[in-house]
Design an enzyme around this catalytic site. Structure first.
Site, PDB file in Angstrom:
ATOM      1  N   CYS A   1     -17.675   0.436 -20.156  1.00 43.84           N
ATOM      2  CA  CYS A   1     -19.006   0.393 -19.541  1.00 43.84           C
ATOM      3  C   CYS A   1     -19.808  -0.841 -19.972  1.00 43.84           C
ATOM      4  O   CYS A   1     -20.616  -1.357 -19.192  1.00 43.84           O
ATOM      5  CB  CYS A   1     -19.772   1.660 -19.878  1.00 43.84           C
ATOM      6  SG  CYS A   1     -18.980   3.173 -19.288  1.00 43.84           S
TER       7      CYS A   1
ATOM      8  N   GLU B   1       0.816  -1.207   0.000  1.00 48.32           N
ATOM      9  CA  GLU B   1       0.000   0.000   0.000  1.00 48.32           C
ATOM     10  C   GLU B   1       0.855   1.264   0.000  1.00 48.32           C
ATOM     11  O   GLU B   1       0.524   2.238  -0.667  1.00 48.32           O
ATOM     12  CB  GLU B   1      -0.953   0.002   1.198  1.00 48.32           C
ATOM     13  CG  GLU B   1      -2.055  -1.052   1.117  1.00 48.32           C
ATOM     14  CD  GLU B   1      -2.932  -0.894  -0.117  1.00 48.32           C
ATOM     15  OE1 GLU B   1      -2.980   0.211  -0.694  1.00 48.32           O
ATOM     16  OE2 GLU B   1      -3.558  -1.877  -0.520  1.00 48.32           O
TER      17      GLU B   1
ATOM     18  N   TYR C   1      -6.193   6.894   3.623  1.00 48.30           N
ATOM     19  CA  TYR C   1      -6.354   5.800   2.670  1.00 48.30           C
ATOM     20  C   TYR C   1      -5.655   4.528   3.155  1.00 48.30           C
ATOM     21  O   TYR C   1      -6.256   3.450   3.216  1.00 48.30           O
ATOM     22  CB  TYR C   1      -5.845   6.162   1.264  1.00 48.30           C
ATOM     23  CG  TYR C   1      -5.667   4.895   0.463  1.00 48.30           C
ATOM     24  CD1 TYR C   1      -6.776   4.243  -0.057  1.00 48.30           C
ATOM     25  CD2 TYR C   1      -4.425   4.275   0.348  1.00 48.30           C
ATOM     26  CE1 TYR C   1      -6.650   3.017  -0.695  1.00 48.30           C
ATOM     27  CE2 TYR C   1      -4.290   3.055  -0.284  1.00 48.30           C
ATOM     28  CZ  TYR C   1      -5.406   2.437  -0.809  1.00 48.30           C
ATOM     29  OH  TYR C   1      -5.285   1.226  -1.412  1.00 48.30           O
TER      30      TYR C   1
ATOM     31  N   CYS D   1     -19.221  -3.600 -17.547  1.00 52.05           N
ATOM     32  CA  CYS D   1     -19.124  -3.209 -16.139  1.00 52.05           C
ATOM     33  C   CYS D   1     -20.268  -3.817 -15.323  1.00 52.05           C
ATOM     34  O   CYS D   1     -21.437  -3.720 -15.710  1.00 52.05           O
ATOM     35  CB  CYS D   1     -19.153  -1.694 -16.000  1.00 52.05           C
ATOM     36  SG  CYS D   1     -19.053  -1.135 -14.273  1.00 52.05           S
TER      37      CYS D   1
ATOM     38  N   ASP E   1      -9.433   5.945  -2.677  1.00 54.02           N
ATOM     39  CA  ASP E   1      -8.264   6.340  -3.463  1.00 54.02           C
ATOM     40  C   ASP E   1      -8.766   6.937  -4.777  1.00 54.02           C
ATOM     41  O   ASP E   1      -9.961   7.184  -4.933  1.00 54.02           O
ATOM     42  CB  ASP E   1      -7.368   5.124  -3.720  1.00 54.02           C
ATOM     43  CG  ASP E   1      -8.011   4.157  -4.701  1.00 54.02           C
ATOM     44  OD1 ASP E   1      -9.255   4.103  -4.746  1.00 54.02           O
ATOM     45  OD2 ASP E   1      -7.283   3.464  -5.420  1.00 54.02           O
TER      46      ASP E   1
ATOM     47  N   CYS F   1     -25.467   2.826 -12.859  1.00 53.33           N
ATOM     48  CA  CYS F   1     -24.535   3.955 -13.029  1.00 53.33           C
ATOM     49  C   CYS F   1     -25.227   5.157 -13.670  1.00 53.33           C
ATOM     50  O   CYS F   1     -25.635   5.113 -14.840  1.00 53.33           O
ATOM     51  CB  CYS F   1     -23.334   3.518 -13.873  1.00 53.33           C
ATOM     52  SG  CYS F   1     -22.102   4.832 -14.075  1.00 53.33           S
TER      53      CYS F   1
ATOM     54  N   CYS G   1     -13.542   0.768 -15.008  1.00 53.68           N
ATOM     55  CA  CYS G   1     -13.933   2.179 -14.895  1.00 53.68           C
ATOM     56  C   CYS G   1     -12.685   3.058 -14.967  1.00 53.68           C
ATOM     57  O   CYS G   1     -12.362   3.797 -14.040  1.00 53.68           O
ATOM     58  CB  CYS G   1     -14.687   2.400 -13.574  1.00 53.68           C
ATOM     59  SG  CYS G   1     -15.599   3.960 -13.494  1.00 53.68           S
TER      60      CYS G   1
END
Length: 351
Positions: free
Chosen positions: A200, A40, A123, A203, A141, A209, A193
């Site tokens: 899309c 991370e 985060y 997705c 994030d 959405c 995305c």
DNA sequence: GAACCGTGGCT
DNA sequence: TAGCCAAGGTT
């Protein structure tokens, strides 16, 4: 919505060295918090592709947080070279040593205890708590910001939209599988995305959405205008002794390239003054160009053969100990511009 | 809130 | 090619 996302993640989760695989998970094995934390920190503003080999190298050299805590600062900085944002490496060591000194060598398992550690912000605290300890924390994030801004068609520009996007993300956070949910949203943002040309059509969240429904996905998220990058110049001095040793300087802890090895030089501004670190017959051999986050830099590269006497600034690094790979990129470019003009008797072209 | 802090890959 | 961008934190 959460169910569709998790179902997608079960089929399309990216495989990464710090993640546990399906077999491990079926056996109830949790990922190693040390490896998760290391990943991370390395992934802050950095691509997965760039992080992979650094993560592999770090865990090979230092398999546990105690090993890392015991490592010499210079070794860790040298291994971080090329990854950027060097304050992360300095804080990495501070954090590892704090985990050993204050937590018995085991990472704390709560958001509040994690965020108190150096280099761990909102985060990363949420990510480690969720991914390593399966706590229902909300990770936000750049991926999550983008996904939420499209899912709810948020028109407020970033970074002002952050609280609004965080609230959306928090409402969607799964309490059933917090670890998978956190990684699923980020994987979705990274592979479906995407910032440009989002996929899309495939997705898992295309039905709910709002941006997709309204055709605004290419305009989300809205971002504040960027400021222009100033141009700066400077001089860099690459000196070698007759035995091949290089004149180097460890940069101050704070500020740009803090704690990293580099060549002595002038200030960086519009009209820098030459600032040779030792009296010698310095000659100009070219320029090194490097663009940082907030300014562009052109360095005039000077070279000289140096006498054995002590320099006014810096210290000599023997030819055998010198590694261009241990330099930040701007300094590596200086080295590459200078090296062909600094043939040292008997030093050869190896290494 | 805004400035500061790297780098390599992609378009 | 020149910008844009990435699993942000600190001050």
């Amino acid at each position: 919505m959460t169910a569709a996302l998790l179902a997608w993640y079960d089929r399309h989760a990216r495989i990464m060295p710090w993640r546990t695989g399906p077999a491990d998970r079926a056996a109830g094995l949790r990922p190693d918090p040390y490896r998760v934390w290391l990943s991370e920190v390395m992934l802050q503003q950095t691509t997965v592709a760039a992080v992979r080999k650094y993560h592999e190298r770090f865990t090979a050299l230092w398999p546990t947080v105690a090993d890392l805590a015991a490592a010499p600062d210079a070794d860790v900085m040298a291994e971080w070279a090329g990854l950027g944002y060097y304050a992360r490496a300095r804080n990495l060591l501070k954090c590892a040593r704090a985990v050993v000194a204050e937590h018995g060598g085991r990472f704390p398992d709560t958001h509040d205890a994690l965020i108190a550690l150096p280099g761990i912000g909102p985060y990363t605290a949420a990510a480690v708590a969720a991914i390593a300890f399966d706590r229902p924390e909300t990770v936000v994030d750049g991926n999550v910001e983008r996904v939420m801004s499209r899912l709810f068609d948020v028109k407020t520009p970033l970074p002002a939209a952050k609280p609004e996007l965080t609230a959306h993300a928090a409402r969607l956070t799964s309490h059933a599988r917090p670890d998978d949910h956190a990684q699923a949203v980020m994987d979705l943002g990274a592979t479906i995305c995407t910032p440009k040309s989002p996929a899309c059509g495939i997705c898992p969240l295309r039905a709910p959405c709002l941006a997709r429904q309204r055709g605004t996905e290419a305009q989300r998220p809205v971002k504040a205008a960027k400021k222009p990058k100033p141009e700066r110049r400077g001089f860099a001095y690459v000196g070698r002794r007759a035995d091949g040793a290089w004149l180097m300087e460890t940069r101050p802890e704070k500020g740009l390239l803090g704690g990293m090895l580099g060549f002595p030089g002038s200030d960086w501004n519009e009209a820098p003054r030459p600032a040779p670190p030792a009296p010698a017959a310095w000659r100009e051999v070219g320029e090194a160009r490097h663009v940082f986050t907030h300014f562009a830099l052109t360095l005039t590269v000077m070279v000289a053969e140096l006498p054995p006497s002590n320099p006014e600034r810096g210290h000599f690094v023997s030819a055998s100990a010198f590694r261009p790979g241990a330099l930040p990129t701007a300094m590596r470019k200086v080295h590459d511009a200078a090296a062909p003009h600094l043939a040292v008797e008997g030093s050869g072209a190896t290494g």
